[in-house]
Enzyme design. Structure first.
Site, short mmCIF file in Angstrom:
data_model
loop_
_atom_site.label_atom_id
_atom_site.label_comp_id
_atom_site.label_asym_id
_atom_site.label_seq_id
_atom_site.Cartn_x
_atom_site.Cartn_y
_atom_site.Cartn_z
N ASP A 20 0.86 -1.18 0.00
CA ASP A 20 0.00 0.00 0.00
C ASP A 20 0.90 1.23 0.00
O ASP A 20 1.67 1.44 0.94
CB ASP A 20 -0.86 -0.06 1.27
CG ASP A 20 -1.78 1.14 1.43
OD1 ASP A 20 -1.61 2.15 0.72
OD2 ASP A 20 -2.67 1.07 2.31
N ASN A 34 -6.16 12.96 -11.03
CA ASN A 34 -6.81 13.40 -12.26
C ASN A 34 -6.61 14.90 -12.38
O ASN A 34 -6.16 15.55 -11.44
CB ASN A 34 -8.29 12.99 -12.30
CG ASN A 34 -9.00 13.36 -11.03
OD1 ASN A 34 -8.98 14.52 -10.63
ND2 ASN A 34 -9.61 12.39 -10.37
N VAL A 43 -6.06 4.81 -5.98
CA VAL A 43 -4.93 5.23 -5.16
C VAL A 43 -5.08 6.70 -4.73
O VAL A 43 -4.65 7.09 -3.64
CB VAL A 43 -3.60 4.94 -5.89
CG1 VAL A 43 -3.37 5.84 -7.08
CG2 VAL A 43 -2.42 5.01 -4.93
N ASP A 44 -5.71 7.51 -5.56
CA ASP A 44 -5.95 8.92 -5.26
C ASP A 44 -6.79 9.05 -3.97
O ASP A 44 -6.42 9.77 -3.03
CB ASP A 44 -6.69 9.54 -6.46
CG ASP A 44 -6.69 11.05 -6.49
OD1 ASP A 44 -6.09 11.66 -5.59
OD2 ASP A 44 -7.29 11.61 -7.42
N SER A 131 -2.24 4.91 -14.26
CA SER A 131 -3.14 4.72 -15.42
C SER A 131 -3.72 3.32 -15.58
O SER A 131 -4.56 3.12 -16.46
CB SER A 131 -2.47 5.10 -16.76
OG SER A 131 -2.43 6.50 -16.91
N GLY A 133 -5.59 1.50 -13.52
CA GLY A 133 -6.84 1.22 -12.81
C GLY A 133 -8.00 1.77 -13.60
O GLY A 133 -8.32 1.30 -14.69
#
Ligand code: ADP
Length: 188
Positions: A20, A34, A43-44, A131, A133
């Protein structure tokens, strides 16, 4: 963590681990953000949850100053409550079939993140699989772009001493581990 694969480049250590990214203690962790920098899923979302509201505040100020972050670019904030000191936010491309400049944009995302880390004097950086996911970039192609870009960077720039790819799921981890093996065999 189920294992670790390591490649030494120019006295810098490049590793692929399963885990993680919010728990890493490298100087910086990279966020697959984004363009709006307002948080999101994947993850964001995990980074904003773990770091707390300070990160979103800094992101909002960045957007006020410079607008949305174009694909392939990177910006830096503090890391709030996480062990890392900084979060480098970069925007990877949305996969559109492969003929829309995706590989170049993904290269830029990694390259600009590393250049930003180096310009701030940071010596260790953790990356997620940008990119692959919600943005649907095929993992095997993305792993090749990611690892080649980092290896080329470490061959030229010696201030960054450690880069760790922190992969969340076993399939992504296995793909990056296999690809690291291939990229080690390529000539620089
Ligand atoms: P993108 O929109 O760039 O595709 P996602 O966050 O949807 O970004 O996915 C990128 C990768 O991050 C995926 O492989 C996903 O499994 C992974 N991921 C999700 N949470 C974490 C986490 N806490 N640490 C590391 N990787 C994570």
């Amino acid at each position: 963590m189920t294992g670790e694969h390591t490649y030494t480049v120019n006295q810098a250590k490049l590793s692929v681990i399963r885990g993680d990214i919010t728990l890493q203690s490298t100087d910086a962790i990279v966020n697959a953000a984004n363009s709006g920098l307002m948080g999101g899923g994947g993850v964001d979302g995990a980074i904003h949850r773990a770091g707390g509201p300070a990160i979103l505040e800094e992101c909002k100020q960045i957007v006020v100053r410079q607008g949305h972050l174009p694909t392939g670019q990177a910006v830096i904030t503090t890391a709030g409550k996480m062990k890392a000191k900084y979060v480098i936010h970069t925007v990877g491309p949305i996969w559109g079939g492969g003929n829309m400049g995706e590989a170049g944009l993904l290269t830029n995302a990694y390259q600009n993140s590393l250049e930003l880390a180096a310009s701030r004097g940071l010596s260790s950086v953790s990356f997620p699989s940008v990119s692959t996911g919600a943005y649907s970039y095929p993992v095997d192609s993305a792993a090749r772009v990611a690892l080649r870009t980092v290896v080329n960077f470490l061959r030229q720039e010696t201030s960054v001493k450690e880069v760790i790819f922190v992969l969340f799921d076993s399939r992504t981890y296995e793909t990056y581990a296999d690809t690291l093996w291939d990229v080690r065999g390529e000539k620089g």
